[in-house]
Motif scaffolding. Structure first.
Motif, PDB file in Angstrom:
ATOM      1  N   THR A  69      38.648  83.755  18.820  1.00 18.64           N
ATOM      2  CA  THR A  69      38.249  82.593  18.028  1.00 18.64           C
ATOM      3  C   THR A  69      37.162  82.996  17.040  1.00 18.64           C
ATOM      4  N   PRO A  70      37.337  82.731  15.760  1.00 25.08           N
ATOM      5  CA  PRO A  70      36.293  83.063  14.783  1.00 25.08           C
ATOM      6  C   PRO A  70      34.993  82.337  15.118  1.00 25.08           C
ATOM      7  N   PRO A  71      33.866  82.954  14.870  1.00 26.98           N
ATOM      8  CA  PRO A  71      32.585  82.278  15.116  1.00 26.98           C
ATOM      9  C   PRO A  71      32.381  81.120  14.143  1.00 26.98           C
ATOM     10  N   ASN A  72      31.654  80.103  14.581  1.00 26.76           N
ATOM     11  CA  ASN A  72      31.310  78.949  13.747  1.00 26.76           C
ATOM     12  C   ASN A  72      32.552  78.235  13.203  1.00 26.76           C
ATOM     13  N   TYR A  73      33.582  78.168  14.054  1.00 28.00           N
ATOM     14  CA  TYR A  73      34.826  77.512  13.654  1.00 28.00           C
ATOM     15  C   TYR A  73      34.681  76.022  13.955  1.00 28.00           C
ATOM     16  N   LEU A  74      34.065  75.290  13.014  1.00 30.68           N
ATOM     17  CA  LEU A  74      33.633  73.926  13.275  1.00 30.68           C
ATOM     18  C   LEU A  74      34.401  72.872  12.496  1.00 30.68           C
ATOM     19  N   SER A  75      34.851  73.186  11.291  1.00 36.10           N
ATOM     20  CA  SER A  75      35.505  72.167  10.447  1.00 36.10           C
ATOM     21  C   SER A  75      36.705  72.740   9.702  1.00 36.10           C
ATOM     22  N   PRO A  76      37.729  73.173  10.459  1.00 36.61           N
ATOM     23  CA  PRO A  76      38.924  73.719   9.793  1.00 36.61           C
ATOM     24  C   PRO A  76      39.634  72.623   8.988  1.00 36.61           C
ATOM     25  N   PRO A  77      40.450  73.021   8.011  1.00 36.11           N
ATOM     26  CA  PRO A  77      40.800  74.402   7.640  1.00 36.11           C
ATOM     27  C   PRO A  77      39.732  75.067   6.770  1.00 36.11           C
ATOM     28  N   TYR A  78      39.607  76.377   6.930  1.00 34.08           N
ATOM     29  CA  TYR A  78      38.687  77.169   6.121  1.00 34.08           C
ATOM     30  C   TYR A  78      39.410  77.948   5.017  1.00 34.08           C
TER      31      TYR A  78
END
Length: 519
Positions: free
Chosen positions: A371-380
């Motif tokens: 899991t990518p770090p700081n994955y808080l508000s996808p989509p990126y």
């Protein structure tokens, strides 16, 4: 691509049967860039930034390649196609194109495409740079040009396609492909791809505004977005076989940048997502060459791209969306196909991975469990391309499309100069300036080396090969260094990716006489 996935080199070395860290190999500082006998350069630069000294001991002579071997490696994937000026449907803005690829990854993660639109006008050229494997670049290279061509077709043309499908009759050809001998197709997924292309043209038929078809710019934009949506959906639904299912998931979880050009008699439309590049070669009145960029790189060096991305997320994430020049500290291009682990919610990712049948060979998914770090508000991440239009002029002589492996090694201006002089056979030298006349003997010798390098004869009939040869073999003064080139090509698979990237180059020669007639 250029270090797209953080830690990618370490992962590759760890999984290799013969790692560069294993006892069989000398240390990297001893071995890495081999020999520079007789060259002006000080050594090849590792992709991590360290410059390594070259070897010159007799025990490493077997690591060197002859001139014949070098040319054989460089020319293995060459392609050269001449285009008729008139094909029965209209005049062509393209005289010919030349293309080539050189892999650093095993297998190569770059792809390329070229085709003539048979139901509309113009030609399509694409360069695709995969990361996290080659699966996504492969699928996009097979499918995207069809989506663009279909979007440009008229309502009447689409109705004929649909009628033929309903009657189980042969469908009129949409594209004339120019395939290279090494090109590969996803045969097991062909029916799936046709099915979803058909759904696409059915939706266009349902649109009351389609009429005579989309403009090239609209078609390019819509095709990029629609194909990426199809790639995402195909990874979420059941399929007829485990092989098709696993392929769909590989395509979606891997990623690919894309740069596609539509070349017509009036102008060039370019759609770019990522860090491949399109550059126009322009011949000035004095015979010199200038480079006109037709795309912008979507990476952390593009400030406008950084601000666009940051504006899509809460202010609290401003410092974490891009770290260490990578999206969430991992991915270098800031636009791409696939890469659903930067687009889907964590819940959807987990659901799709858990739905896989046990026993399917999907070792590639081990990487995507992270899991990518700081994955808080996808989509990126998005694939929305940046569009450019250029109206053709008589001085516009050729278009270069290249993956970032080419642009890592040379500037757009240098590439245009090399192709321009390859085309004209004339190597222009500026007069010695008043400042240069005051140089001391050592400085004058250096100037002489540089000017002599510019006048070196061309070794390759194919301009794309000419670019790749210079990308890897250019010395300090711009001269071709045989030993440096041999060393870069002889690197074992475990080391090659550390010192160079996959390189793809396509050179499209424009019909300048036709442009003059239209003016």
């Amino acid at each position: 691509m250029s270090s797209h996935v953080c830690g990618r080199i370490l992962l590759r070395a760890a999984s290799s049967t013969l790692s560069p860290l294993s006892p069989q190999w000398p240390s990297l500082t001893q071995r890495a860039c081999l020999s520079s006998w007789g060259c002006s350069g000080s050594g090849a630069r590792c992709r991590s930034g360290a410059t390594m000294r070259f070897l010159s001991t007799r025990q490493d002579l077997d690591f060197q390649l002859s001139r014949v071997q070098i040319s054989s490696i460089l020319r293995a994937n060459e392609q050269a196609v001449s285009i008729p000026e008139f094909d029965g449907r209209g005049l062509s803005a393209v005289r010919k194109f030349e293309s080539n690829q050189l892999a650093a990854n095993t297998p190569n993660e770059d792809r390329r495409s070229a085709a003539t639109c048979l139901q509309t006008k113009g030609m399509l050229f694409g360069v695709f740079d995969g990361h996290g494997g080659w699966a996504c670049a492969q699928a996009v290279s097979e499918r995207l040009l069809y989506y663009v061509a279909v979007a440009m077709m008229s309502q009447r043309g689409l109705e004929e396609l649909e009628h033929c499908m309903e009657q189980s009759r042969p469908v009129p050809p949409i594209l004339q492909w120019y395939k290279n001998h090494g090109d590969y197709n996803y045969r097991e997924s062909a029916s799936l791809y046709v099915e979803h292309l058909r759904v696409f043209w059915q939706e266009l038929l349902d649109s009351e505004e389609h009429g005579d078809g989309m403009s090239p710019s609209d078609a390019l934009y819509y095709a990029f977005k629609r194909l990426d949506t199809d790639i995402s959906l195909e990874a979420q639904v059941p399929h007829s076989s485990d092989l098709v299912r696993s392929t769909a998931i590989q395509v979606a979880f891997a990623g690919s940048t894309a740069c596609v050009a539509h070349v017509g008699t009036e102008g060039i439309h370019v759609a770019n997502a990522g860090d491949c590049r399109a550059v126009l070669g322009v011949q000035e009145e004095d015979g010199s060459w200038s480079a006109l960029p037709l795309s912008q790189d979507h990476n952390a060096q593009n400030e406008a791209e950084l601000e666009r991305l940051r504006a899509q997320h809460p202010p609290s994430e401003r410092d974490t969306v891009v770290t260490d020049d990578r999206l969430l500290g991992i991915l270098m291009p800031l636009r791409s196909f696939g890469d659903v682990r930067f687009k889907w919610s964590l819940e959807l990712q987990q659901s799709v991975l858990e739905s896989l049948e046990s026993g399917i060979e999907l070792d590639f998914l081990n990487l995507y469990q992270y899991t990518p770090p700081n994955y808080l508000s996808p989509p990126y991440l998005d694939v929305a391309p940046q569009l450019t239009y250029h109206s053709l002029r008589p001085q516009d002589r050729f278009l270069i499309l290249g993956s970032d492996g080419l642009w890592d090694e040379m500037s757009s201006e240098e590439a245009v100069r090399l192709v321009g002089e390859h085309l004209s056979g004339i190597h222009l030298q500026a007069p010695v300036s008043p400042t240069e006349r005051k140089l001391n003997l050592g400085q004058m010798q250096e100037l002489l080396w540089k000017r002599r390098a510019l006048a070196m004869p061309t070794l390759d009939p194919n301009a794309a090969t000419h670019l790749i040869r210079h990308a890897l073999g250019t010395g300090q003064y711009g001269e071709l260094c045989q030993e440096r080139l041999a060393s870069m090509l002889a690197l074992p698979d475990d080391l090659a990716r550390m010192y160079r990237d996959d390189i793809t180059a396509t050179v499209v020669y424009l019909n300048s006489d036709l442009v003059r007639q239209h003016r």
